[in-house]
Design a protein around this motif. Structure first.
Motif, PDB file in Angstrom:
ATOM      1  N   ARG A 102       0.814  -1.224   0.000  1.00 20.92           N
ATOM      2  CA  ARG A 102       0.000   0.000   0.000  1.00 20.92           C
ATOM      3  C   ARG A 102       0.846   1.272   0.000  1.00 20.92           C
ATOM      4  O   ARG A 102       0.334   2.348  -0.264  1.00 20.92           O
ATOM      5  N   ASP A 103       2.134   1.137   0.275  1.00 24.19           N
ATOM      6  CA  ASP A 103       3.037   2.293   0.356  1.00 24.19           C
ATOM      7  C   ASP A 103       3.320   2.830  -1.047  1.00 24.19           C
ATOM      8  O   ASP A 103       3.641   2.073  -1.952  1.00 24.19           O
ATOM      9  N   SER A 104       3.209   4.135  -1.228  1.00 26.56           N
ATOM     10  CA  SER A 104       3.392   4.720  -2.561  1.00 26.56           C
ATOM     11  C   SER A 104       4.780   5.316  -2.772  1.00 26.56           C
ATOM     12  O   SER A 104       5.072   5.821  -3.855  1.00 26.56           O
ATOM     13  N   GLN A 109       7.832   0.933  -3.785  1.00 29.34           N
ATOM     14  CA  GLN A 109       7.430   0.413  -5.089  1.00 29.34           C
ATOM     15  C   GLN A 109       8.494  -0.507  -5.672  1.00 29.34           C
ATOM     16  O   GLN A 109       8.174  -1.459  -6.375  1.00 29.34           O
ATOM     17  N   GLN A 112       7.843  -3.909  -4.074  1.00 30.63           N
ATOM     18  CA  GLN A 112       6.503  -4.486  -4.174  1.00 30.63           C
ATOM     19  C   GLN A 112       6.427  -5.789  -4.968  1.00 30.63           C
ATOM     20  O   GLN A 112       5.679  -6.683  -4.575  1.00 30.63           O
TER      21      GLN A 112
END
Length: 173
Positions: A102-104, A109, A112
């Motif tokens: 959920r981390d942007s 990323q 991920q």
């Protein structure tokens, strides 16, 4: 005389070669993108964990517990928790990996794809553990039924022995 001519021709060719312009050849260097670099670091960290003993793992867990929160530390802590193979630790690792998804931030990323892979493996492992638990429960139930049937069989044998008279010792047929 021929050798003089050959030597002079070779000398002229050598001098001519020196005068030719040199083409610069550039070899493209492929730089690692941040995602593959982050994944390589995480995989390397996991590889190191495999070599730690229990005391070193505990020390590493303590270090990660006080380290500043970041996607890299979340991934390392998740890998450490998964290394322990404890049910509670697996649930905690799942929570960390889901938060990482959920981390942007760019650093998150980059990690991920690895987080998705680990979560899918955890899900598959959970399914297999549930299936194994069901099979073990079924096996216990079958063993319990088998024990009950053996008890009944022994009771029937005892009844049969009590009904048939024992042969007399002195009697001849």
């Amino acid at each position: 005389m021929k050798t003089k001519h050959v030597c002079s021709i070779l000398s002229c060719l050598a001098l001519a070669a020196c005068a030719l312009p040199v083409k610069e050849v550039r070899i493209p260097v492929r730089e690692l993108d941040p995602a593959s670099q982050a994944v390589r670091l995480a995989v390397g960290y996991h590889d190191n964990l495999r070599q730690y003993n229990a005391a070193e793992l505990a020390k590493e867990a303590a270090r990660l517990g006080v380290a500043p929160a970041s996607p890299a530390t979340s991934m390392e802590l998740a890998l450490l928790l998964l290394h322990n193979r404890n049910g509670n630790d697996a649930a905690r690792a799942t929570t960390l990996l889901e938060a990482l998804l959920r981390d942007s931030r760019a650093e998150a990323q980059a990690l991920q794809p690895l987080a998705r892979l680990l979560l899918s493996q955890l899900s598959e492992q959970r399914k297999q553990e549930e299936q194994l638990d069901k099979q073990l429960q079924l096996q216990r139930e079958q063993q319990k039924k088998l024990d009950q049937l053996n008890e009944k069989l022994e009771a029937l044998k005892a009844i049969e022995r009590s009904l048939t008279p024992a042969p007399r010792q002195g009697a001849r047929p």
